[in-house]
Write a protein that holds these residues in place. Structure first.
Motif, short mmCIF file in Angstrom:
data_model
loop_
_atom_site.label_atom_id
_atom_site.label_comp_id
_atom_site.label_asym_id
_atom_site.label_seq_id
_atom_site.Cartn_x
_atom_site.Cartn_y
_atom_site.Cartn_z
N GLU A 81 74.96 58.60 35.13
CA GLU A 81 75.65 59.87 34.85
C GLU A 81 76.74 59.65 33.82
N GLN A 82 77.47 58.55 34.03
CA GLN A 82 78.59 58.27 33.12
C GLN A 82 78.11 58.03 31.69
N GLN A 83 77.02 57.29 31.55
CA GLN A 83 76.56 56.99 30.19
C GLN A 83 75.74 58.14 29.62
N GLY A 84 75.31 59.08 30.47
CA GLY A 84 74.64 60.29 29.98
C GLY A 84 73.16 60.13 29.68
N HIS A 85 72.62 58.96 29.93
CA HIS A 85 71.18 58.77 29.71
C HIS A 85 70.66 57.70 30.66
N ALA A 86 69.35 57.68 30.81
CA ALA A 86 68.72 56.70 31.71
C ALA A 86 67.26 56.56 31.34
N ASP A 87 66.67 55.45 31.74
CA ASP A 87 65.22 55.37 31.73
C ASP A 87 64.79 55.76 33.14
N LEU A 88 64.05 56.82 33.26
CA LEU A 88 63.73 57.33 34.60
C LEU A 88 62.96 56.32 35.44
N MET A 89 62.11 55.50 34.81
CA MET A 89 61.39 54.48 35.57
C MET A 89 62.39 53.49 36.19
N LEU A 212 58.41 45.94 50.02
CA LEU A 212 59.34 46.28 48.93
C LEU A 212 58.58 46.85 47.75
N GLN A 213 57.46 46.22 47.41
CA GLN A 213 56.75 46.69 46.23
C GLN A 213 55.95 47.95 46.54
N ALA A 214 55.33 48.03 47.73
CA ALA A 214 54.53 49.22 48.06
C ALA A 214 55.42 50.46 48.05
N GLY A 215 56.62 50.33 48.61
CA GLY A 215 57.52 51.48 48.70
C GLY A 215 58.11 51.86 47.36
N SER A 216 58.64 50.89 46.62
CA SER A 216 59.40 51.27 45.43
C SER A 216 58.50 51.58 44.23
N HIS A 217 57.41 50.83 44.06
CA HIS A 217 56.54 51.02 42.90
C HIS A 217 55.92 52.43 42.94
N SER A 218 55.32 52.79 44.07
CA SER A 218 54.66 54.11 44.14
C SER A 218 55.68 55.24 44.03
N THR A 219 56.86 55.04 44.64
CA THR A 219 57.85 56.12 44.63
C THR A 219 58.41 56.33 43.23
N ALA A 220 58.70 55.22 42.53
CA ALA A 220 59.24 55.35 41.17
C ALA A 220 58.20 56.01 40.25
N ASN A 221 56.94 55.59 40.37
CA ASN A 221 55.90 56.22 39.53
C ASN A 221 55.73 57.70 39.87
N ALA A 222 55.69 58.01 41.18
CA ALA A 222 55.48 59.40 41.59
C ALA A 222 56.64 60.28 41.11
N THR A 223 57.87 59.74 41.16
CA THR A 223 59.04 60.52 40.73
C THR A 223 58.94 60.84 39.24
#
Ligand code: HEM
Length: 406
Positions: A81-89, A212-223
């Motif tokens: 938020e502070q820097q005003g940009h992000a890589d969503l992945m 760790l990978q099953a949860g975060s990988h699919s969630t980040a891609n789906a988001t």
């Protein structure tokens, strides 16, 4: 060996539910996936799933969504938020990694950006290893990277988390602390039941790495897929854009529509445990490969209508068909994180104030609340290390809530 592909929605559902078909998509990624829950079959799978299911009770998903998620989100999104940009992945990974680490039982004592980054780096390597079957890179090179990442994870994160839980369990056994003072996570459940499931130290570590990978990988891609679909839809449908800003149930419906279009893996693979007669009568031998084309099944026009390939959150659904289609799987391997990530389906009497929306809809809502939009100067890029149709980078602009106009 022959490959038999199933692609209709009904046939795919029935095939996934066939108990004579065992998981086979992850054989190539055995360096991390050998003998973890997702690849087990029969009694061994039932025993381990039964234990690990204890962590996923519905009250816990609700607690995660209402208590853990807002705090994790606020902490993780603040620097962006502070820097005003992000890589969503990257942002999606950072948020979901912290959540899945809690579920899996991996402590992050410092809770700072460096620690999250170390964990994110190793988990991204685990994901590449797990999905090796779809890798476009040299597979042995990826395997070497996975071994190195597992060793780093073991030293930095797993051993300290394991040691802390063993101490707590010993204190619980000595009646020094109560059960509610034990962490509620997969690692603790496995340690409490070491006599009921056979797990070598190496396998227990990989089981946690798999979570760790099953949860975060699919969630980040789906988001990222959902954010892209929702913002594209809003640009073309201003009335829905206004509705999405205030109607969280409609936003959840939009995310479910996106989940349907983008299953985490476009295919599921199965191997017959004995000669079987498949849906439609075709005979499959133990040496054959049965490919369930989830992406095609989710776009079956006989179920989802003539525009099944398009994003349309207003589509009607036949009775009993989940809006996300087969994206969370069906049968004995049905995703344990489904309610956590996708939330519950609303009913006629659902109260929007207390409804369980799921982490992916809530993450998309949080982004929209921060006026997040694709960065016009940096176009998003598709991932090139995998055949899976994922985003590799997705630059966005966003604002801190306080920086917004009233
Ligand atoms: C949008 C996000 C997600 C999607 C699309 C997804 C999808 C899937 C699918 C399709 C399967 C079954 C694979 C098969 O039948 O071959 C599966 C299994 C599984 N998922 Fe997820 N998943 C997601 C998030 C999560 C999260 C957040 C967690 C954990 C916190 C999780 C944990 C698991 C586990 C443990 C299994 C194995 C279940 C078993 O074999 O019994 N998933 N997931």
């Amino acid at each position: 060996m022959k490959t038999i592909t199933i692609s209709g929605f009904e046939a795919s559902s029935e095939t996934l539910a066939d108990k004579q078909l065992a998981q086979s998509l992850y054989d190539e990624g055995a360096v991390i996936m050998a003998d973890v829950l997702l690849v087990l079959h029969g009694a061994a799978h039932r025993a381990r799933r039964g234990l690990e299911l204890r962590v996923f009770r519905r009250d816990f998903s609700r607690y995660y969504e209402q208590v853990v998620f807002p705090a994790t989100l606020a902490q993780t999104i603040a620097p962006y938020e502070q820097q005003g940009h992000a890589d969503l992945m990257e942002l999606g990974y950072a948020v979901t990694l912290n959540l899945t680490a809690d579920f899996a039982g991996i402590d992050r004592p410092r809770r700072d950006a460096d620690e999250t980054e170390s964990l994110r780096r190793v988990v991204m390597v685990f994901s590449e290893g797990a999905t090796l079957v779809h890798s476009t890179r040299d597979r042995n090179a990826v395997r070497e990277e996975v071994r190195a990442a597992l060793a780093e994870f073991d030293t930095l994160f797993y051993q300290p988390s394991l040691a802390r839980r063993r101490v707590l369990l010993a204190r619980f056994a000595a009646r020094e602390i109560g059960e509610n003072e034990l962490p509620r996570d997969v690692l603790t459940v496995l340690l409490q039941n070491e006599d009921r499931v056979e797990l070598s130290p190496d396998l227990m570590m990989r089981e946690i790495a798999f979570y760790l990978q099953a949860g975060s990988h699919s969630t980040a891609n789906a988001t990222t897929h959902a954010f892209h679909d929702v913002t594209s839809w809003c640009a073309a449908h201003p009335a829905d854009a206004a509705r999405i800003a205030t109607d969280r149930l409609f936003l959840q419906r939009c995310v479910h529509e996106s989940l349907r279009l983008h299953p985490a893996s476009p295919v599921a693979w199965r191997r017959p445990v004995c000669p079987v007669s498949l849906v439609g009568g075709e005979q499959a031998e133990s040496s054959d490969r049965v490919v369930v084309d989830l992406a095609a099944a989710n776009r079956d026009t006989s179920v989802f209508g003539p525009d099944a390939g398009d994003f349309n959150p207003h589509r009607g659904l036949p009775e009993g068909i989940a809006p996300w289609g087969l994206t969370f799987g069906v049968g004995v391997h049905t995703c344990l994180g489904r309610d956590l990530d996708g939330g519950l389906l609303p009913r006629a009497n659902t109260d929007p104030a207390t409804h369980q929306y799921g982490i992916v809809p809530l993450l998309v809502a949080a982004l929209l609340d921060r006026q997040a939009r694709p960065d016009p100067l940096k176009p998003a890029l598709r991932a090139d290390h995998t055949e899976r149709p994922n985003w590799g980078s997705y630059p966005i602009l966003l604002q801190a809530p306080s920086a917004r106009c009233a």
